[in-house]
Design an enzyme around this catalytic site. Structure first.
Site, PDB file in Angstrom:
ATOM      1  N   ASP A  43       0.837  -1.206   0.000  1.00 54.71           N
ATOM      2  CA  ASP A  43       0.000   0.000   0.000  1.00 54.71           C
ATOM      3  C   ASP A  43       0.872   1.255   0.000  1.00 54.71           C
ATOM      4  O   ASP A  43       0.361   2.380  -0.115  1.00 54.71           O
ATOM      5  CB  ASP A  43      -1.006  -0.011   1.159  1.00 54.71           C
ATOM      6  CG  ASP A  43      -0.328  -0.113   2.520  1.00 54.71           C
ATOM      7  OD1 ASP A  43       0.911  -0.190   2.582  1.00 54.71           O
ATOM      8  OD2 ASP A  43      -1.057  -0.122   3.535  1.00 54.71           O
ATOM      9  N   SER A  44       2.195   1.075   0.054  1.00 59.97           N
ATOM     10  CA  SER A  44       3.127   2.184  -0.178  1.00 59.97           C
ATOM     11  C   SER A  44       2.911   2.784  -1.567  1.00 59.97           C
ATOM     12  O   SER A  44       3.392   3.881  -1.847  1.00 59.97           O
ATOM     13  CB  SER A  44       4.574   1.716  -0.028  1.00 59.97           C
ATOM     14  OG  SER A  44       4.808   0.559  -0.819  1.00 59.97           O
ATOM     15  N   ASP A  83      -1.149  -6.003  -0.450  1.00 60.75           N
ATOM     16  CA  ASP A  83      -1.520  -5.458   0.859  1.00 60.75           C
ATOM     17  C   ASP A  83      -3.018  -5.292   0.993  1.00 60.75           C
ATOM     18  O   ASP A  83      -3.669  -4.727   0.099  1.00 60.75           O
ATOM     19  CB  ASP A  83      -0.884  -4.068   1.043  1.00 60.75           C
ATOM     20  CG  ASP A  83       0.307  -4.093   1.963  1.00 60.75           C
ATOM     21  OD1 ASP A  83       0.397  -5.006   2.812  1.00 60.75           O
ATOM     22  OD2 ASP A  83       1.157  -3.191   1.834  1.00 60.75           O
ATOM     23  N   LYS A 112      -1.234  -9.424   2.546  1.00 60.23           N
ATOM     24  CA  LYS A 112      -0.503  -8.999   3.752  1.00 60.23           C
ATOM     25  C   LYS A 112      -1.410  -8.093   4.567  1.00 60.23           C
ATOM     26  O   LYS A 112      -2.166  -7.297   4.006  1.00 60.23           O
ATOM     27  CB  LYS A 112       0.793  -8.271   3.387  1.00 60.23           C
ATOM     28  CG  LYS A 112       1.533  -7.747   4.627  1.00 60.23           C
ATOM     29  CD  LYS A 112       2.966  -7.361   4.343  1.00 60.23           C
ATOM     30  CE  LYS A 112       3.143  -6.037   3.655  1.00 60.23           C
ATOM     31  NZ  LYS A 112       2.634  -4.871   4.408  1.00 60.23           N
ATOM     32  N   GLU A 114      -1.532  -5.720   8.289  1.00 60.18           N
ATOM     33  CA  GLU A 114      -0.735  -5.102   9.362  1.00 60.18           C
ATOM     34  C   GLU A 114      -1.350  -5.368  10.730  1.00 60.18           C
ATOM     35  O   GLU A 114      -2.562  -5.256  10.901  1.00 60.18           O
ATOM     36  CB  GLU A 114      -0.644  -3.591   9.132  1.00 60.18           C
ATOM     37  CG  GLU A 114       0.179  -3.239   7.904  1.00 60.18           C
ATOM     38  CD  GLU A 114       0.411  -1.741   7.759  1.00 60.18           C
ATOM     39  OE1 GLU A 114       0.075  -0.969   8.688  1.00 60.18           O
ATOM     40  OE2 GLU A 114       0.932  -1.351   6.707  1.00 60.18           O
ATOM     41  N   GLU A 181       9.248  -4.375  10.358  1.00 59.13           N
ATOM     42  CA  GLU A 181       9.666  -3.069   9.821  1.00 59.13           C
ATOM     43  C   GLU A 181      10.188  -2.159  10.930  1.00 59.13           C
ATOM     44  O   GLU A 181       9.510  -1.924  11.934  1.00 59.13           O
ATOM     45  CB  GLU A 181       8.468  -2.402   9.116  1.00 59.13           C
ATOM     46  CG  GLU A 181       8.812  -1.040   8.528  1.00 59.13           C
ATOM     47  CD  GLU A 181       7.813  -0.516   7.511  1.00 59.13           C
ATOM     48  OE1 GLU A 181       6.881  -1.251   7.117  1.00 59.13           O
ATOM     49  OE2 GLU A 181       7.990   0.646   7.096  1.00 59.13           O
TER      50      GLU A 181
HETATM   51  O1  KIV Z   1       3.533  -1.120   1.682  1.00 63.46           O
HETATM   52  C1  KIV Z   1       4.703  -1.532   1.656  1.00 63.46           C
HETATM   53  O2  KIV Z   1       5.493  -1.251   0.749  1.00 63.46           O
HETATM   54  C2  KIV Z   1       5.147  -2.358   2.775  1.00 63.46           C
HETATM   55  C3  KIV Z   1       6.611  -2.653   2.868  1.00 63.46           C
HETATM   56  C4  KIV Z   1       7.360  -1.462   3.283  1.00 63.46           C
HETATM   57  C5  KIV Z   1       6.876  -3.818   3.727  1.00 63.46           C
HETATM   58  O3  KIV Z   1       4.358  -2.756   3.565  1.00 63.46           O
END
Ligand code: KIV
Length: 280
Positions: A43-44, A83, A112, A114, A181
């Site tokens: 989600d970055s 994510d 993924k 969090e 992280e």
């Molecule tokens: O969203 C992302 O890029 C991440 C990584 C930094 C692990 O969760």
């Protein structure tokens, strides 16, 4: 590597696992031809591609769009983790499963998520539904407002113990892997030793079972952003700027397009190559 079992086997053999984030098809094609093991559609993307200040802006349609683009570029074989964005797993089981379905139908092999508090039953449900889940502890950017910023985590003995407990609970829920992280090396190393599933570090030192970097960071696309844990493998910002300036100078100086780039000029008028065929 394209199954959770292969990641676990890599950990047992002591082989490092290499993840990179990726958000689009052309970059995914380059990743597919590289020695990188797997892709995270993080989600970055909200920050790295869409220019938002944090990842809270990402939603399920955004994640599905980028996951589908990455799958088209990567081809059918590569392993893609997508994510679950901000709150998508906190609005009840139905909303969670619709989000998981959207990401898997878009091309993800795994999702993924969090944090762990309050999510254990849901993580088990996703795993039992046949979708591999990756955990994420330490600096969890979707909790940016609770954490008070993008801060290094797990500094006090109590905070380190809480991270160890979260990691163990995630493994007990059936995650196939875990991102750690921005925590001290010793904390990440201890968690890595205590788990059977592989840990993937970012800002968590060299003892994790693998590493992940945000692709725009490792390529140096944003000259103003260089956290300590990032290593730049390319100065793309300088190279792209030079290419843009060269193009602009050629246009302004009448050197582009030249005969070879012009139809009906001196060069052959053979049909232009078709654009790369899109994967379905
Ligand atoms: O969203 C992302 O890029 C991440 C990584 C930094 C692990 O969760």
């Amino acid at each position: 590597m394209n199954t959770p079992a292969q990641f676990a086997a890599a950990k047992r053999r002591g082989e490092k696992i290499v993840f990179v984030t990726c958000y689009d098809a052309p970059t995914a094609r380059l990743v597919a031809g590289s020695e990188v093991d797997a892709v995270l559609v993080g989600d970055s993307v909200a920050m790295a591609v869409h220019g938002f200040r944090d990842t809270v802006a990402a939603d399920v349609p955004m994640m599905a769009l980028h996951t589908a683009a990455v799958r088209r570029g990567l081809g059918p074989e590569g392993f893609v983790v997508a994510d679950l964005p901000f709150l998508s797993h906190r609005r009840g089981r139905g909303a969670l499963m619709r989000a998981v379905e959207a990401l898997v139908r878009a091309g993800a092999n795994a999702v993924k998520l969090e944090g762990v508090d309050g999510s254990e039953a849901d993580i088990r449900h996703v795993v039992e539904s046949g979708v591999p889940v990756m955990g994420h502890i330490g600096l969890t950017p979707q909790h940016v407002h609770a954490l008070g910023g993008f801060n290094y985590q797990g500094k006090s003995p109590e905070a380190a113990a809480a991270l160890r407990d979260q990691a163990q609970r995630l493994q007990d829920c059936g995650v196939f892997s875990l991102v750690i992280e921005c925590v001290p090396r010793s904390v990440a190393a201890g968690i890595t030793r205590s788990l059977a599933v592989p840990t993937i570090g970012i800002g968590a030192g060299p003892d994790c079972d693998g590493q992940v970097l945000v692709i725009t960071d490792l390529l140096g696309l944003d000259p103003g952003f260089k956290p300590r844990f990032v290593r730049r493998y390319l100065d793309a910002a300088t190279q792209v700027s030079s290419a843009l300036d060269a193009y602009a100078r050629d246009v302004k100086g009448g050197r582009f397009p030249g005969p070879q780039e012009t139809f009906g000029g001196e060069e052959s008028d053979a049909a232009p190559p078709a654009r790369r065929a899109a994967a379905p």
